[in-house]
Motif scaffolding. Structure first.
Motif, short mmCIF file in Angstrom:
data_model
loop_
_atom_site.label_atom_id
_atom_site.label_comp_id
_atom_site.label_asym_id
_atom_site.label_seq_id
_atom_site.Cartn_x
_atom_site.Cartn_y
_atom_site.Cartn_z
N TRP A 5 31.42 38.90 42.35
CA TRP A 5 31.92 37.81 41.80
C TRP A 5 33.47 37.83 41.94
O TRP A 5 34.05 38.72 42.57
CB TRP A 5 31.63 37.85 40.24
CG TRP A 5 32.11 38.88 39.71
CD1 TRP A 5 31.57 40.08 39.39
CD2 TRP A 5 33.46 39.40 39.03
NE1 TRP A 5 32.45 41.21 38.80
CE2 TRP A 5 33.59 40.40 38.23
CE3 TRP A 5 34.49 38.37 38.86
CZ2 TRP A 5 34.71 41.08 37.72
CZ3 TRP A 5 35.85 38.90 38.02
CH2 TRP A 5 35.71 40.20 37.72
N LEU A 7 37.25 35.77 40.52
CA LEU A 7 37.78 34.99 39.23
C LEU A 7 39.03 34.41 39.74
O LEU A 7 39.93 35.01 40.37
CB LEU A 7 38.01 35.80 38.17
CG LEU A 7 38.71 35.30 36.96
CD1 LEU A 7 37.83 34.49 36.25
CD2 LEU A 7 39.04 36.48 35.96
N GLU A 9 42.38 32.40 38.22
CA GLU A 9 43.26 31.86 37.10
C GLU A 9 44.37 31.27 37.48
O GLU A 9 45.13 31.56 38.64
CB GLU A 9 43.37 32.95 36.33
CG GLU A 9 42.25 33.78 35.57
CD GLU A 9 42.67 34.85 34.77
OE1 GLU A 9 43.90 35.21 34.65
OE2 GLU A 9 41.81 35.67 34.07
#
Length: 74
Positions: A5, A7, A9
């Motif tokens: 995965w 991520l 931000e």
């Protein structure tokens, strides 16, 4: 190939940051993507903590990865 995965931000209105690795990990990573060996990278260091510095006035941010569990400290 293993599944993983990612991520992403975004700190809205944040100051410019310059990530700095702290607390080097023993782990190293390699990127062997494609057939062009000039674009391959190996023995890339990893860090248990990455300091983003002052992201907002008076607020420093450090990303930590203790025990393979990503956390954020503000």
């Amino acid at each position: 190939m293993t599944n993983g995965w990612s991520l992403k931000e975004q700190l809205v209105g944040a100051l410019s940051i310059l990530p700095q690795g702290n607390d080097p990990s023993q782990a190293k990573v390699n990127y062997f993507i494609g057939n062009d060996k000039s674009k391959w990278h190996s023995n890339i260091p990893n860090y248990n903590k990455v300091s983003l510095g002052e992201v907002y006035p008076g607020i420093d941010m450090v990303l930590m990865l203790p025990h393979n569990d990503q956390k954020q400290l503000v």
